[in-house]
Design a protein around this motif. Structure first.
Motif, PDB file in Angstrom:
ATOM      1  N   LYS A 112      -6.071  -6.917  -3.523  1.00 40.89           N
ATOM      2  CA  LYS A 112      -7.007  -6.716  -4.618  1.00 40.89           C
ATOM      3  C   LYS A 112      -8.090  -5.960  -4.401  1.00 40.89           C
ATOM      4  CE  LYS A 112      -9.512  -7.819  -8.310  1.00 40.89           C
ATOM      5  NZ  LYS A 112      -9.132  -6.902  -9.402  1.00 40.89           N
ATOM      6  N   LYS A 113      -8.597  -5.936  -3.122  1.00 42.35           N
ATOM      7  CA  LYS A 113     -10.091  -4.912  -2.754  1.00 42.35           C
ATOM      8  C   LYS A 113      -9.383  -3.756  -2.598  1.00 42.35           C
ATOM      9  CE  LYS A 113     -12.393  -8.708  -0.292  1.00 42.35           C
ATOM     10  NZ  LYS A 113     -13.026  -9.092   0.923  1.00 42.35           N
ATOM     11  N   ASN A 114      -8.455  -3.588  -2.285  1.00 43.42           N
ATOM     12  CA  ASN A 114      -7.841  -2.046  -2.069  1.00 43.42           C
ATOM     13  C   ASN A 114      -7.446  -1.560  -3.523  1.00 43.42           C
ATOM     14  OD1 ASN A 114      -6.739   0.191  -0.742  1.00 43.42           O
ATOM     15  ND2 ASN A 114      -4.724  -0.686  -0.931  1.00 43.42           N
TER      16      ASN A 114
ATOM     17  N   GLU B 206      -7.007  -8.874   0.218  1.00 43.42           N
ATOM     18  CA  GLU B 206      -7.209  -7.523   0.685  1.00 43.42           C
ATOM     19  C   GLU B 206      -6.388  -6.560  -0.310  1.00 43.42           C
ATOM     20  OE1 GLU B 206      -5.908  -7.493   4.654  1.00 43.42           O
ATOM     21  OE2 GLU B 206      -7.173  -9.040   5.330  1.00 43.42           O
TER      22      GLU B 206
ATOM     23  N   ASP C   6      -9.021  -2.249  -6.313  1.00 43.81           N
ATOM     24  CA  ASP C   6     -10.435  -2.264  -6.907  1.00 43.81           C
ATOM     25  C   ASP C   6     -10.884  -0.749  -6.355  1.00 43.81           C
ATOM     26  OD1 ASP C   6     -10.206  -4.484  -8.099  1.00 43.81           O
ATOM     27  OD2 ASP C   6     -11.480  -5.710  -6.624  1.00 43.81           O
ATOM     28  N   ARG C   7     -10.775  -0.422  -5.069  1.00 46.51           N
ATOM     29  CA  ARG C   7     -11.378   0.712  -4.786  1.00 46.51           C
ATOM     30  C   ARG C   7     -10.700   2.055  -5.194  1.00 46.51           C
ATOM     31  NH1 ARG C   7     -11.915  -2.239   0.179  1.00 46.51           N
ATOM     32  NH2 ARG C   7      -9.650  -1.398   1.059  1.00 46.51           N
ATOM     33  N   ARG C   8      -9.283   1.782  -5.554  1.00 53.72           N
ATOM     34  CA  ARG C   8      -8.544   2.993  -5.969  1.00 53.72           C
ATOM     35  C   ARG C   8      -8.680   2.793  -7.773  1.00 53.72           C
ATOM     36  NH1 ARG C   8      -3.584   4.249  -3.074  1.00 53.72           N
ATOM     37  NH2 ARG C   8      -3.879   3.641  -0.907  1.00 53.72           N
ATOM     38  N   CYS C   9      -9.407   1.836  -8.287  1.00 55.73           N
ATOM     39  CA  CYS C   9      -9.539   1.607  -9.635  1.00 55.73           C
ATOM     40  C   CYS C   9      -8.331   1.304 -10.427  1.00 55.73           C
ATOM     41  CB  CYS C   9     -10.054   2.868 -10.373  1.00 55.73           C
ATOM     42  SG  CYS C   9     -11.694   3.273  -9.903  1.00 55.73           S
TER      43      CYS C   9
ATOM     44  N   THR D 107       0.727  -1.101   0.074  1.00 55.56           N
ATOM     45  CA  THR D 107       0.213  -0.080  -0.102  1.00 55.56           C
ATOM     46  C   THR D 107       0.868   1.245  -0.193  1.00 55.56           C
ATOM     47  OG1 THR D 107      -1.675  -1.048   1.338  1.00 55.56           O
ATOM     48  CG2 THR D 107      -1.888   1.040   1.145  1.00 55.56           C
TER      49      THR D 107
END
Length: 652
Positions: free
Chosen positions: A581-583, A579, A585-588, A538
């Motif tokens: 991957k999900k992070n 996790e 996805d939220r950031r496009c 991150t």
């Protein structure tokens, strides 16, 4: 420029999910690789039962394998080597027994039975078995705190024999259970510092013999030793000091000469025995024992008496014997296996570490039942054996035969051997263990290893041998834990005019690919480091986005994780990737995986994470992943230009 200018990437190879394996089969493979990496059972395959029995005997008793091929030429070489190391074994055995606060005769006993056992069970051609200095010092330091060897000599000897028995059981158990990798936790840096510190303490303690002191501290730290020396200045014996300095000069001179002229190695090998002979003759002629020079005194003739009944299993000090046996057993094992492997590499043959552990264990068990204390493969004696041209372990049998003759007929000749000569022999042998060149080498290569080395040295010299060992092992384990818990993640860039992607820190010419962040995880992913890796990835993304915003008009769109170094992954690691991957996805952002191994793919497939990421975003190499992402970036950019041009035409 139109869409025709952007050619789609070639059809990349797919990363396949390995076929499923039954759990117990996978577990068996893992256990086999951990405990039986050398596959000792391969020679038994497709063999009749009688042949398997013969091979089994040869495996556990290696002498049965090479004895049929033994020749008279081998025997001549082993005879010379055996006699040569016997000349070193006799004075060293007596000296190291005194270092362990044991009767000198036990040192001679310990050079008779254990070499015979090792010749039967050992796999090294060059190892010469005998007593060793550092465990001798450890025995004296650990046992002497609870049982004074002078006040209660019988109990002290019983406890030492019991500790030797436990050391043998522990060593043999490690070999039988194939747990030899435990010894590898004693790193090279640890051993260099520990051995150097122990050698320093041993040398300082021998000042008792050099100065002719009667009362001396049993502590091993340098402060206690120096205090004991300088508070007894009025009791220093100049006769003993002069004699000790003369023999030290003689031993160092022969060592220097043999080092400069390796063909005369035998001069240094014979120096301890000639020192004993010269010292004994000098004392006998001058009656120096009446003028402050202590001598060994009476040594009883005869072979090793049985001592099985002497093992103190019912003693209240049993736990002390057990602790001493395990600690000294590990040190002796580490030194013996390391020495055996070193000389085996010189002659281009392999030794079996687990066989060596069984051999060491059995010879110490047998030794404890025949009045011997802890033995291993000391470097000095093995080096003499190697330089003397030994061919097989028969040199140990020859040495044992020479010691047997000494025990039967020659022990009265050692009556006038001055203790100061034994102290000089120990100091001359121990100086070589203070490997300052290796410490300097460590400081140049790895500062952390140098810190481990110095910590072990300081712990031994200013604390105790046990404290130094604990400090060194603790720091080494801390380093292992840090490597596991805080693995490196490396930023990769493209080497110009190539398809190679390498670390930007290592290759300054490597360039970032705009809009693409390429990271390599350089360790297996476990529960211990999953949280850290998630946070570190991150941070890499945040830093890259900030850098792109301030320097270019390109936005970060792809994050490639190079998993080539991730050999294994657990459920915490899989959750970490999910996790991440999900992070993203939220950031496009799009997560891309490169070169995941079979274990990783199997876990990702079972957790359905492959479907969430998309099979089209898993590539065989970083180059393929970067090429695909770069193509998509250019495609999006070109589509954006076309849309903008169409809008302008409509406005016109």
């Amino acid at each position: 420029m139109g869409n025709a200018d952007f050619q789609p990437p070639q059809q990349y190879g797919r990363v396949e999910v390995p076929p499923p394996k039954p759990f117990f089969k996978s577990l068996a493979v893992s256990v086999k690789e951990t405990l039986f990496p050398d596959d000792p059972f391969r020679q038994f395959k497709d063999q009749p039962f009688s042949k398997k029995c013969v091979l089994g005997l040869q495996y556990f008793v290696p002498i049965l394998e090479w004895a049929p091929r033994y020749t008279f030429e081998f025997f001549k070489a082993d005879l010379v080597a055996g006699i040569t190391i016997a000349s070193l074994a006799v004075p060293q055995g007596i000296s190291y027994a005194r270092l362990a606060s044991l009767p000198p005769i036990i040192g001679l006993y310990s050079s008779f039975v254990p070499p015979l056992i090792y010749a039967l069970l050992g796999s090294s051609k060059d190892l010469a078995v005998g007593t060793i200095a550092v465990p001798s010092l450890l025995i004296s330091a650990m046992m002497g705190k609870e049982v004074h060897p002078a006040e209660n000599p019988k109990l002290y000897v019983q406890l030492v024999l019991t500790a030797t028995f436990f050391a043998g059981v522990f060593q043999a158990s490690l070999g039988l259970l194939r747990l030899g990798f435990i010894v590898d936790f004693l790193s090279h840096a640890t051993i260099v510092g520990f051995m150097g510190g122990a050698a320093t303490v041993v040398c300082l303690q021998q000042l008792k013999g050099i100065l002719g002191l009667v009362h001396f501290t049993h502590e091993t730290d340098v402060i206690s030793v120096m205090r004991s020396i300088f508070t007894q200045v009025h009791q220093w014996r100049w006769e003993s000091g002069v004699l000790g300095c003369c023999f030290l000069l003689y031993l160092f001179t022969t060592k220097y000469f043999s080092k400069k002229k390796p063909v005369f190695f035998w001069i240094n090998a014979m120096a301890p025995l000639t020192s004993v002979i010269l010292g004994s003759v000098l004392v006998y002629v001058t009656h120096a024992e009446n003028h402050g020079v202590e001598v060994i005194g009476h040594l009883k003739k005869g072979l090793n008496p049985p001592s099985l009944s002497e093992l103190a299993f019912g003693s209240p000090y049993l736990m002390l014997a057990l602790k001493t046996g395990v600690i000294t057993g590990v040190i002796a094992l580490a030194e013996g296996v390391a020495v055996g492997r070193s000389f085996a590499s010189f002659k281009n043959y392999q030794i079996d570490g687990n066989k060596e552990m069984i051999a060491f264990g059995m010879m110490n068990i047998a030794g404890s039942c025949t009045s011997c204390y802890l033995t291993s493969g000391p470097f000095s004696r093995s080096a003499v054996n190697f330089n003397a041209g030994c061919k097989t372990a028969v040199s140990n049998i020859v040495m044992a035969a020479a010691v047997m003759i000494t025990l039967l007929f020659l022990t009265p000749l050692f009556h006038y051997t001055p203790l100061v000569v034994l102290s000089a022999i120990i100091i001359a042998a121990m100086i070589g263990l203070i490997d300052y060149e290796a410490a300097i080498h460590l400081s140049k290569i790895d500062k952390f290893d140098f810190a481990v080395c110095i910590s072990a040295y300081i712990g031994v010299v200013f604390g105790s041998v046990e404290i130094g060992l604990v400090i060194a092992v603790a720091i080494s384990l801390l380093r292992v834990i840090l490597f596991i818990a805080r693995p490196r993640t490396t930023l990769l860039g493209n080497i110009p005019n190539s398809m190679a992607y390498r670390s930007i820190d290592q290759y300054p010419a490597a360039i970032n690919v705009p809009g693409i962040l390429i990271l390599r995880i350089e360790a297996p992913v476990y529960f211990a480091n999953a949280s850290y890796l998630r946070e570190r990835i991150t941070r890499w993304i945040d830093e890259e986005e900030d850098k792109l915003k301030s320097s270019t008009d390109v936005e970060l769109q792809y994050v490639i994780l190079d998993l080539s170094a991730v050999g294994t992954i657990d459920t915490s690691g899989v959750s970490m990737i999910e996790e991440v991957k999900k992070n993203m996805d939220r950031r496009c952002l799009q997560l891309v995986l490169a070169n995941p191994g079979s274990e990783v793919m199997k876990k990702l497939d079972k957790s359905d994470l492959i479907e969430k990421i998309g099979k089209e975003w898993i590539f065989l190499t970083v180059a393929e992943a970067a090429c695909a992402c770069n193509y998509m970036l250019h495609s999006y950019k070109q589509k954006g230009k076309i849309t903008e041009n169409n809008s302008s035409d409509q406005m016109v």
